[in-house]
Design a protein around this motif. Structure first.
Motif, PDB file in Angstrom:
ATOM      1  N   GLU A 351      -3.171   4.129  -4.542  1.00 53.69           N
ATOM      2  CA  GLU A 351      -3.927   2.973  -5.021  1.00 53.69           C
ATOM      3  C   GLU A 351      -4.217   3.015  -6.513  1.00 53.69           C
ATOM      4  O   GLU A 351      -4.593   2.004  -7.107  1.00 53.69           O
ATOM      5  CB  GLU A 351      -5.252   2.826  -4.245  1.00 53.69           C
ATOM      6  N   LYS A 368       7.379  -1.810   1.181  1.00 49.98           N
ATOM      7  CA  LYS A 368       6.179  -2.574   0.824  1.00 49.98           C
ATOM      8  C   LYS A 368       5.215  -2.636   2.007  1.00 49.98           C
ATOM      9  O   LYS A 368       4.003  -2.415   1.853  1.00 49.98           O
ATOM     10  CB  LYS A 368       6.599  -3.982   0.388  1.00 49.98           C
ATOM     11  N   TYR A 369       5.739  -2.917   3.201  1.00 47.79           N
ATOM     12  CA  TYR A 369       4.887  -2.995   4.390  1.00 47.79           C
ATOM     13  C   TYR A 369       4.260  -1.640   4.706  1.00 47.79           C
ATOM     14  O   TYR A 369       3.087  -1.559   5.094  1.00 47.79           O
ATOM     15  CB  TYR A 369       5.694  -3.494   5.582  1.00 47.79           C
ATOM     16  N   GLN A 372       1.412  -1.106   2.223  1.00 47.51           N
ATOM     17  CA  GLN A 372       0.277  -1.982   2.506  1.00 47.51           C
ATOM     18  C   GLN A 372      -0.484  -1.498   3.741  1.00 47.51           C
ATOM     19  O   GLN A 372      -1.719  -1.544   3.774  1.00 47.51           O
ATOM     20  CB  GLN A 372       0.756  -3.415   2.707  1.00 47.51           C
ATOM     21  N   THR A 376      -2.414   0.317   0.310  1.00 46.52           N
ATOM     22  CA  THR A 376      -2.039   0.019  -1.068  1.00 46.52           C
ATOM     23  C   THR A 376      -2.334  -1.442  -1.391  1.00 46.52           C
ATOM     24  O   THR A 376      -1.894  -2.335  -0.655  1.00 46.52           O
ATOM     25  CB  THR A 376      -0.537   0.286  -1.287  1.00 46.52           C
ATOM     26  N   VAL A 378      -1.719  -4.994  -2.570  1.00 45.77           N
ATOM     27  CA  VAL A 378      -0.445  -5.675  -2.749  1.00 45.77           C
ATOM     28  C   VAL A 378      -0.218  -6.061  -4.200  1.00 45.77           C
ATOM     29  O   VAL A 378       0.937  -6.114  -4.669  1.00 45.77           O
ATOM     30  CB  VAL A 378      -0.369  -6.916  -1.831  1.00 45.77           C
TER      31      VAL A 378
END
Length: 387
Positions: A351, A368-369, A372, A376, A378
């Motif tokens: 983060e 990405k998923y 997240q 994290t 977006v």
């Protein structure tokens, strides 16, 4: 545009996307209308239109999703305008494209969805898009393309080649950006490639190219390129790069030849005296897919701010690859095994980092998923919308 009109545009496009094969049907209809009403535009495009249709949908989707974000969308459209100079497009062609898109959308949506308010909203959106692209294109005074002469072609895997070119004039681009490239024998077929070295005053440029099964252009780039061939290269696109104004450490994630734009960034950073910390994850299916690992290790050895973490899904190479697997030098991170996104997420949410992801669309979305899901934010994650 005001919020109501943006909402109407977005709702209409989402309705198209919600229909089975809707976006593809819209793209086919758009080009059929464009070529029927304005036949002179056909010469700008290749015979095979699959890639072109895919790019159109990605670009429209990205613009629609970010209409209210001027800081993001205006530079993107300006870049597209400069890039489209390679086709020889004039202001009249933008009008033709806008009219064809309106007609295709209206035909697809039908009378119930396509109201006067929707029509007005879309016309305003298209006018905005066209005006920004035209203004950027018309502000350019130099040639729309540069010529790059191939000075080295090295096939480092069965499906990957490194191609080095000498440009007829230097080109300024940001490390992390990409360019449109056309090669001999594939006229009017443009492919996006990311330079793997920073911009320099000598006009040298390098690309890492993977052959795509069933592709039209990449097989020619990998298997048929000869010394002395002349490639056409258009204006740079994309916004990846290290934003030093944010003063944040970096997480970079790449699979396969996606390492090219991140490699260029790390090389550029190595020329500076002060840099943020960088964790660079580079992945592939087999260990041999980490073809540039020696270069990355060398950069890490001489730049203590850089940590390189290799990842492969398989622990051994396929039977046809006979070269030995490189062993991590002292002080370098050992290769890990697993899916790239899962391995990166296993380290935590990251983060505190600005994050760049480069690779196939499926790899980018999966990573990405995973991030997240780990927590994290977006807004910390970036990837190019057209790649």
């Amino acid at each position: 545009m005001d919020a109501t009109k943006i909402s109407l545009v977005r709702t209409t496009f989402k309705a198209v996307a919600a229909v089975d094969d809707g976006p593809e049907r819209l793209a086919r209809s758009f080009y059929a209308i464009l070529f029927s009403h304005y036949p002179a535009t056909r010469e700008f495009f290749p015979a095979a239109m699959d890639v072109q249709r895919d790019r159109l949908l990605k670009a429209i989707g990205y613009v629609v999703e970010n209409l209210e974000d001027a800081e993001r969308i205006l530079p993107f459209l300006a870049q597209l305008g400069r890039d489209h100079r390679k086709y020889g497009i004039t202001d009249e062609h933008y009008i033709a494209v806008g009219n064809a898109l309106i007609t295709a959308l209206e035909d697809f949506a039908g009378n119930e969805l396509w109201t006067d308010e929707v029509d007005l909203a879309w016309r305003e959106a298209i006018a905005l898009i066209a005006s920004v692209m035209m203004e950027a294109a018309n502000a350019e005074s130099g040639p729309p393309t540069r010529v790059g002469r191939v000075v080295e072609h090295k096939q480092i895997l069965r499906d990957v080649a490194v191609v080095r070119l000498q440009l007829d004039r230097p080109m300024q681009y940001g490390a992390g950006q990409y360019v449109s490239v056309s090669v001999p024998g594939r006229p009017r077929m443009w492919r996006y490639l990311s330079p793997s070295i920073p911009s320099n005053g000598e006009g040298q440029i390098e690309f890492h190219v993977r052959r795509v099964a069933g592709g039209w252009v990449s097989p020619a780039m990998v298997g048929q390129t000869r010394l002395g061939d002349e490639w056409l290269i258009s204006s740079p696109l994309g916004a990846l790069g290290v934003d030093r104004s944010r003063n944040r450490d970096q997480l970079m994630i790449a699979s396969g030849t996606g390492i090219a734009p991140l490699r260029a960034q790390v090389m550029e950073m190595a020329m500076r005296g002060n840099n943020p910390r960088v964790h660079l994850f580079v992945g592939g299916v087999y260990p041999c897919d980490l073809y540039d690992l020696e270069t990355l290790w060398q950069l890490a050895r001489t730049n203590p701010w850089l940590t390189v973490i290799p990842v492969s899904e398989e622990d051994t190479n396929p039977w046809w690859h006979l070269d030995p697997t490189p062993v991590a030098p002292p002080g370098m991170h050992e290769r890990l095994t697993g899916k790239l996104g899962a391995v990166v997420a296993a380290f935590g949410a990251w983060e505190d980092r600005d994050i760049q992801i480069v690779g196939s669309p499926s790899m980018v979305q999966a990573t990405k998923y995973r991030l997240q899901a780990k927590g994290t934010p977006v807004e910390n994650i970036r990837h190019d919308p057209l790649l």
